[in-house]
Design an enzyme around this catalytic site. Structure first.
Site, PDB file in Angstrom:
ATOM      1  N   LYS A  23      32.537 130.699  39.120  1.00  0.00           N
ATOM      2  CA  LYS A  23      33.045 129.661  38.935  1.00  0.00           C
ATOM      3  C   LYS A  23      33.133 128.184  39.860  1.00  0.00           C
ATOM      4  O   LYS A  23      32.257 127.543  39.070  1.00  0.00           O
ATOM      5  CB  LYS A  23      34.798 130.355  39.106  1.00  0.00           C
ATOM      6  CG  LYS A  23      35.710 129.331  37.936  1.00  0.00           C
ATOM      7  CD  LYS A  23      36.483 130.425  37.752  1.00  0.00           C
ATOM      8  CE  LYS A  23      37.756 130.097  38.854  1.00  0.00           C
ATOM      9  NZ  LYS A  23      38.713 129.232  39.101  1.00  0.00           N
ATOM     10  N   ARG A  28      29.956 123.110  39.216  1.00  0.00           N
ATOM     11  CA  ARG A  28      29.456 122.184  39.319  1.00  0.00           C
ATOM     12  C   ARG A  28      27.693 122.044  38.757  1.00  0.00           C
ATOM     13  O   ARG A  28      27.385 120.765  39.165  1.00  0.00           O
ATOM     14  CB  ARG A  28      29.573 122.291  40.581  1.00  0.00           C
ATOM     15  CG  ARG A  28      30.056 122.124  41.649  1.00  0.00           C
ATOM     16  CD  ARG A  28      30.976 122.427  43.600  1.00  0.00           C
ATOM     17  NE  ARG A  28      32.000 122.129  43.757  1.00  0.00           N
ATOM     18  CZ  ARG A  28      32.989 122.412  43.566  1.00  0.00           C
ATOM     19  NH1 ARG A  28      33.178 123.474  43.159  1.00  0.00           N
ATOM     20  NH2 ARG A  28      34.401 122.453  44.148  1.00  0.00           N
ATOM     21  N   GLY A  90      42.380 124.023  36.937  1.00  0.00           N
ATOM     22  CA  GLY A  90      42.676 122.556  37.832  1.00  0.00           C
ATOM     23  C   GLY A  90      40.928 122.125  38.699  1.00  0.00           C
ATOM     24  O   GLY A  90      40.265 120.796  38.486  1.00  0.00           O
ATOM     25  N   SER A 163      40.583 120.363  50.386  1.00  0.00           N
ATOM     26  CA  SER A 163      41.009 120.763  49.308  1.00  0.00           C
ATOM     27  C   SER A 163      38.816 120.420  48.867  1.00  0.00           C
ATOM     28  O   SER A 163      39.146 119.284  48.333  1.00  0.00           O
ATOM     29  CB  SER A 163      41.619 120.536  48.660  1.00  0.00           C
ATOM     30  OG  SER A 163      41.159 119.791  47.208  1.00  0.00           O
ATOM     31  N   GLN A 165      38.307 120.732  45.148  1.00  0.00           N
ATOM     32  CA  GLN A 165      38.247 120.305  44.268  1.00  0.00           C
ATOM     33  C   GLN A 165      38.341 118.270  44.760  1.00  0.00           C
ATOM     34  O   GLN A 165      37.373 117.478  44.147  1.00  0.00           O
ATOM     35  CB  GLN A 165      39.776 120.641  43.544  1.00  0.00           C
ATOM     36  CG  GLN A 165      39.140 122.035  43.605  1.00  0.00           C
ATOM     37  CD  GLN A 165      40.570 122.770  42.433  1.00  0.00           C
ATOM     38  OE1 GLN A 165      41.051 121.938  42.623  1.00  0.00           O
ATOM     39  NE2 GLN A 165      40.101 124.030  42.091  1.00  0.00           N
ATOM     40  N   ASP A 310      41.730 131.265  48.137  1.00  0.00           N
ATOM     41  CA  ASP A 310      41.774 132.629  45.657  1.00  0.00           C
ATOM     42  C   ASP A 310      41.803 133.970  45.992  1.00  0.00           C
ATOM     43  O   ASP A 310      42.183 134.278  45.241  1.00  0.00           O
ATOM     44  CB  ASP A 310      40.669 131.671  45.299  1.00  0.00           C
ATOM     45  CG  ASP A 310      40.804 130.345  45.273  1.00  0.00           C
ATOM     46  OD1 ASP A 310      41.647 130.032  45.346  1.00  0.00           O
ATOM     47  OD2 ASP A 310      39.401 129.949  44.670  1.00  0.00           O
ATOM     48  N   ARG A 341      51.722 130.985  44.040  1.00  0.00           N
ATOM     49  CA  ARG A 341      51.717 132.382  43.494  1.00  0.00           C
ATOM     50  C   ARG A 341      52.424 133.588  45.341  1.00  0.00           C
ATOM     51  O   ARG A 341      51.923 133.808  44.992  1.00  0.00           O
ATOM     52  CB  ARG A 341      49.869 132.378  44.429  1.00  0.00           C
ATOM     53  CG  ARG A 341      49.204 132.209  42.933  1.00  0.00           C
ATOM     54  CD  ARG A 341      47.842 132.342  43.506  1.00  0.00           C
ATOM     55  NE  ARG A 341      46.588 132.446  42.297  1.00  0.00           N
ATOM     56  CZ  ARG A 341      46.027 132.053  41.897  1.00  0.00           C
ATOM     57  NH1 ARG A 341      44.511 131.539  43.172  1.00  0.00           N
ATOM     58  NH2 ARG A 341      45.421 131.430  40.901  1.00  0.00           N
ATOM     59  N   ARG A 383      44.671 134.933  38.519  1.00  0.00           N
ATOM     60  CA  ARG A 383      44.438 136.555  39.569  1.00  0.00           C
ATOM     61  C   ARG A 383      45.573 136.932  39.878  1.00  0.00           C
ATOM     62  O   ARG A 383      45.872 138.192  40.377  1.00  0.00           O
ATOM     63  CB  ARG A 383      43.848 134.946  40.980  1.00  0.00           C
ATOM     64  CG  ARG A 383      42.868 134.380  40.696  1.00  0.00           C
ATOM     65  CD  ARG A 383      42.302 134.282  41.646  1.00  0.00           C
ATOM     66  NE  ARG A 383      41.364 132.730  41.361  1.00  0.00           N
ATOM     67  CZ  ARG A 383      40.050 133.133  41.458  1.00  0.00           C
ATOM     68  NH1 ARG A 383      39.352 134.541  41.546  1.00  0.00           N
ATOM     69  NH2 ARG A 383      38.983 131.821  41.798  1.00  0.00           N
TER      70      ARG A 383
END
Ligand code: S3P
Length: 422
Positions: A23, A28, A90, A163, A165, A310, A341, A383
């Site tokens: 993913k 990207r 996200g 991060s 991201q 993750d 989570r 998830r």
């Protein structure tokens, strides 16, 4: 809302299987193909809704898709005439906040209810420092975001949270900024953005020390590329745990990305006693051969949290079937994922019959309890739905998962693929 019932595996899991395309790499691939001047060819993309939203966002900005061929270029991009809806993603929201900041027009980015609760200040703050004009709820701490981009200057920035991201958003903006843009990382995160910057011939340099890492970009014209996206290690982790906990299983998961920042879960499972052979198939890919094994508890904390972030939901399922108490610490970031989570994984495992204690930055899962009938709410989190499904395979009862459709965001065929292993 759909409710699915999952049950004990009918027998050992076996065969040679593939999981969806990674993913992070899929997002990207699309974004870099959209920004590169010319036509790129990308195969093996994740078919999940998150990645579909990224394609749609690029199309709205003028990128042309013809099957596997993607034609883009900064010069070809134009203002979208509608709100760009990134769904549950996200990664999509943060990457496009960086991209929109670098484009000399107006963009509005939105998503679903879960995405609108996720922290965006971590990207809007530094992008404003670079000169982007960004507005949004709570002073651009939350989406929807409206962005007037262009006219950026580079920054030298150390993100306060580890991060990938945030790193990606700022580097993407840096590609169209005056001067240099540098990101420093004390705790390294997945390096996909850097891999794409190099693949597309960007003006990028990477410096590594014993205790630090920095990446610098300068204004660049990107070259198109050809890529076959490898399997997603975060998805492979579900099948690795499934084959480990179902007695007699013997499963090969083919062509999984195992590059920097993504293979930490294999180290954790090995420590727990899993039997997984990693056979390299390329510079950063491998076939994973998993045989059933009994597990013991471990600890996930410190720098390796970023490498397993993750996979923690499914590693907690492994912990629930292991001997002893597994501790997850330094993982407060889990609270700002697709769901909180720490609480949602704890609630799912408790419903199944496990003993779980939560802390502000983690949880402790005590293994050895029989997992039985349960009703679990997937709370819009793919998830959580998939982790609960794997726990059901090793249990004794009916596990009713409400909101199971959350799997659409990353793995629409998850249930049939899982059934295909039995
Ligand atoms: C991702 C980075 C991680 C990860 C997410 C994908 C990426 O998030 O949890 O699923 O593709 O860069 P953070 O950057 O927020 O840690």
């Amino acid at each position: 809302v759909t409710t699915e019932i999952l049950r004990r595996a009918s027998g050992p899991l076996h065969g040679r299987v593939r999981v969806p395309g990674d993913k992070s790499i899929s997002h990207r691939s699309l974004v870099f193909a959209g920004l590169a001047e010319g036509t790129s060819t990308v195969t093996g993309l994740s078919g999940g809704d998150d990645v579909i939203r990224t394609s749609a966002a690029l199309r709205a900005l003028g990128v042309v898709f013809e099957g596997e061929r993607i034609s883009g270029g900064r010069s070809a991009l134009r203002e979208a005439t509608a709100v760009i809806d990134l769904g549950n993603s996200g990664t999509g929201m943060r990457l496009f906040t960086g991209i929109a900041s670098s484009l000399g027009f107006y963009s509005v980015l939105a998503g679903d209810a879960s995405l609108h609760t996720r922290p965006m200040g971590r990207v809007t703050g530094p992008l404003r420092q670079m000169g982007a004009r960004i507005d949004g709820r709570a002073d651009a701490a939350f989406a929807p975001l409206s962005i007037r981009g262009g006219g950026l200057s580079g920054i030298d920035y150390t993100p306060p949270v580890a991060s990938a991201q945030v790193k990606a958003a700022i580097l993407l903006a840096g590609l169209a900024a005056d001067g240099e843009t540098t990101i420093h990382e004390a705790i390294p995160t997945r390096r996909h953005t850097e891999e794409f910057l190099e693949r597309c011939g960007a003006d990028v340099s990477i410096t590594e020390w014993a205790d630090g890492y920095a990446v610098t970009v300068r204004r660049s014209v990107l070259a198109p590329f050809t890529l076959d996206v490898p399997g997603d290690p975060s998805q492979a982790a579900f099948f690795c745990v499934a084959a480990t906990i179902i007695p007699g299983s013997d499963l090969v998961i083919e062509n999984v990305y195992v590059g920097p920042g993504r293979a930490g879960f294999l180290e954790v499972l090995a420590e727990m006693g899993a039997d997984i052979t990693i056979a390299e198939t390329g510079p950063a890919t491998a076939d994973l051969h998993v045989r059933a094994a009994s597990l013991k508890a471990t600890e996930i904390s410190g720098a390796r949290v970023a490498d397993t972030i993750d996979e923690i939901p499914i590693l907690c399922v492994a912990a629930a079937l292991a001997e002893g108490t597994t501790r997850v610490a330094d993982a407060a970031e889990l609270r700002v994922k697709e769901s909180d989570r720490i609480e949602t994984v704890a609630a799912a495992l408790r419903a199944l019959g496990s003993e779980v204690v939560t802390f502000p930055d983690g949880l402790e899962v005590t293994g050895g309890y029989v997992l039985g009938d349960a009703r679990i709410d997937a709370v819009m989190d793919h998830r959580v739905a998939m982790a609960a499904s794997i726990a059901a395979l090793a249990g004794t009862g009916d596990v009713e998962i409400t909101g199971f459709e959350a799997v659409e965001s990353s793995w629409p065929s998850f249930r049939s693929d899982l059934e295909g292993l039995q």
